[in-house]
Design a protein around this motif. Structure first.
Motif, PDB file in Angstrom:
ATOM      1  N   ARG A 283      -4.713   4.605  -4.578  1.00 40.22           N
ATOM      2  CA  ARG A 283      -4.954   3.770  -3.187  1.00 40.22           C
ATOM      3  C   ARG A 283      -5.316   2.694  -3.439  1.00 40.22           C
ATOM      4  O   ARG A 283      -6.530   2.694  -2.961  1.00 40.22           O
ATOM      5  N   GLU A 286      -3.443  -0.207   0.880  1.00 40.39           N
ATOM      6  CA  GLU A 286      -2.276   0.405   0.838  1.00 40.39           C
ATOM      7  C   GLU A 286      -0.987   0.523   0.231  1.00 40.39           C
ATOM      8  O   GLU A 286       0.422   0.848   0.051  1.00 40.39           O
ATOM      9  N   PRO A 288       0.016   2.829  -3.478  1.00 40.32           N
ATOM     10  CA  PRO A 288      -0.829   3.994  -4.425  1.00 40.32           C
ATOM     11  C   PRO A 288      -0.524   3.540  -5.740  1.00 40.32           C
ATOM     12  O   PRO A 288       0.867   2.493  -6.243  1.00 40.32           O
TER      13      PRO A 288
END
Length: 486
Positions: A283, A286, A288
């Motif tokens: 991550r 925020e 991925p």
């Protein structure tokens, strides 16, 4: 008017002005490269006569000009004799008070004229591998210049700077140290936009009172940060807060941390080790991001997070960087893998012979423990002494027994006086053989290997464990089913 790509690295006039040198002979119109070694010098290079521990570059000035050097930078106290010796040779002599200082001045001039975004990397472990990986990642976004080999010291850094082409868009500099106070002047010379500390471990501990002192020395890299630059720090390291304090006391605009810890800005949620790659589920703040690294090992995955953090700090394409990480291959001696034809089957040779310290040894043994073996195969570690550990050396070697046993390493061969401590700590069934020198271990190791084995070779540079690697390859012949050498 010539465009940037057709311009030389330097003109003679530019170089002379940067070094405040006096020229003997006409100024060259073009300087195409920088050299401190006549063995690798190319026509058109500027040769610096650096005085080293073993050799004085002034003894090779005549040879440099004979090989086509555009000019040679020499010390004032050698000018009269060399002017006479070089009178009939092409090429100029640039006379300066001190040649190393002149190379630093030329490096600073290269940095001052450049609009490149600069990344500097230090750390107890993983500097060179991270530098090479960052070179690969940035090259996908623009013209990238980086240190050659491990040119990370008081002459390697200014040499790399002086070699930086004027049209460079990204520069990557590895900065190392043996003593406190060595990183700060180099960092101020490089003036990075992003500075990375991979980790802090007990490396070069003989020159420090504690590992905290090593952290303080590594933290010097932030003193060179450009105002508003980004400090990138390993959140998992016990000395994170100490490093963060150094960053906050600098001109850094912000601190970004990476690792597996809960508070990491760039965090690995899952690391999956495969036979020839590592998959990272991460991550980034925020966002991925899942990617594969073309090398094996948890330590490789953690270092890759620091690279991703730097890419993010530069505002570059994360997806492009993630794809590039899949093409990563290990530098020679730092995890290169060869699947060799051996005794009617195959043997996997892992070359970690370039250098070693307690942290990198543990990481290499962990990776060995995760590596799949063949039918009736064994996990074999061939280890040489770890140097520069001072009084902690014997204990540090003995403690490696925990990593050997914990990672399921079946057999250990060892070379060097300090490795006696590891052999004494191992159960008898795991002791493969010992020799005081690597050369004394070659035949023993080769004779013990069989198809299906995975053998990892690692030790400090001074122990010359690459001899074992060469011996295994020679015994196997040229047959190779897998080649991943960097």
């Amino acid at each position: 008017m010539m465009n940037a790509q057709s311009m030389p690295l330097w003109t003679g006039e530019e170089a002379c002005a940067a070094m405040q040198a006096r020229s003997i002979g006409p100024l060259p119109a073009r300087i195409e490269g920088i050299s401190i070694d006549t063995r690798s010098l190319k026509p058109g290079d500027l040769f610096f006569a650096i005085t080293g521990d073993a050799r004085d570059g002034h003894d090779f000035v005549v040879q440099a000009l004979e090989k086509g050097a555009a000019a040679a930078v020499i010390a004032r106290d050698r000018a009269e004799a060399l002017a006479t010796a070089c009178e009939s040779l092409p090429g100029a002599l640039f006379v300066v008070p001190d040649t190393l200082t002149a190379m630093e001045d030329l490096g600073r001039a290269a940095r001052a004229r450049s609009d490149a975004r600069i990344i500097a990397i230090t750390g107890s472990v993983g500097k060179t591998g991270s530098k090479e990986a960052m070179r690969l990642l940035l090259s996908r976004s623009g013209r990238t210049h980086a240190s050659a080999a491990s040119y990370n010291n008081h002459w390697g850094v200014p040499l790399t700077l002086a070699r930086m082409p004027r049209d460079t868009q990204y520069g990557v500099f590895e900065i190392g140290m043996n003593h406190a106070g060595e990183i700060a002047p180099l960092a101020r010379m490089v003036r990075p936009d992003v500075a990375i500390v991979t980790t802090v471990e007990a490396v070069h501990i003989e020159h420090f009172h504690s590992v905290s002192g090593i952290a303080d020395a590594k933290g010097e890299i932030f003193l060179g940060l450009e105002p508003g630059g980004v400090a990138v720090i390993n959140r998992d390291n016990p000395h994170f807060e100490r490093l963060r304090a150094h960053a906050l006391a600098s001109d850094a605009g912000r601190v970004v941390c990476f690792g597996e810890s809960e508070g990491a800005d760039v965090r690995a949620l899952r690391i999956i080790a495969k036979q020839d790659m590592t998959i990272v589920d991460a991550r980034v703040f925020e966002t991925p991001l899942t990617y594969r690294v073309g090398m094996v090992g948890r330590h490789v995955a953690i270092n890759s997070l620091g690279l991703v953090a730097a890419i993010h700090a530069l505002g570059l394409d994360l997806a492009l960087a993630a794809l590039a990480l899949g093409d990563l291959t290990p530098p020679t001696g730092r995890g290169a893998r060869d699947l060799l034809a051996f005794n009617g089957g195959e043997l996997l040779l892992v070359d970690e012979s370039y250098n070693a310290n307690p942290a990198s040894m543990r990481a290499a043994l962990e990776t060995l423990g995760q590596t799949e073996i063949g039918f009736r195969g064994r996990r074999i570690a061939v280890l040489g002494d770890m140097l520069e550990l001072g009084d902690s050396g014997p204990a540090a070697h003995g403690e490696l027994a925990h990593s050997v046993i914990g990672n399921g390493v079946d057999l250990v061969f060892a070379a060097g006086p300090l490795m006696k401590n590891l052999m004494a700590a191992l159960p008898p069934e795991r002791r493969g053989g010992y020799a005081n020198l690597a050369t004394g271990l070659e035949g023993v190791v080769v004779a013990a290997l069989r198809a299906g084995d995975v053998v990892m070779v690692k030790g400090s540079r001074g122990i010359r464990m690459e001899r074992i690697v060469e011996a295994v390859k020679k015994r196997a012949g040229t047959g190779s089913a897998l080649a991943q050498e960097g």
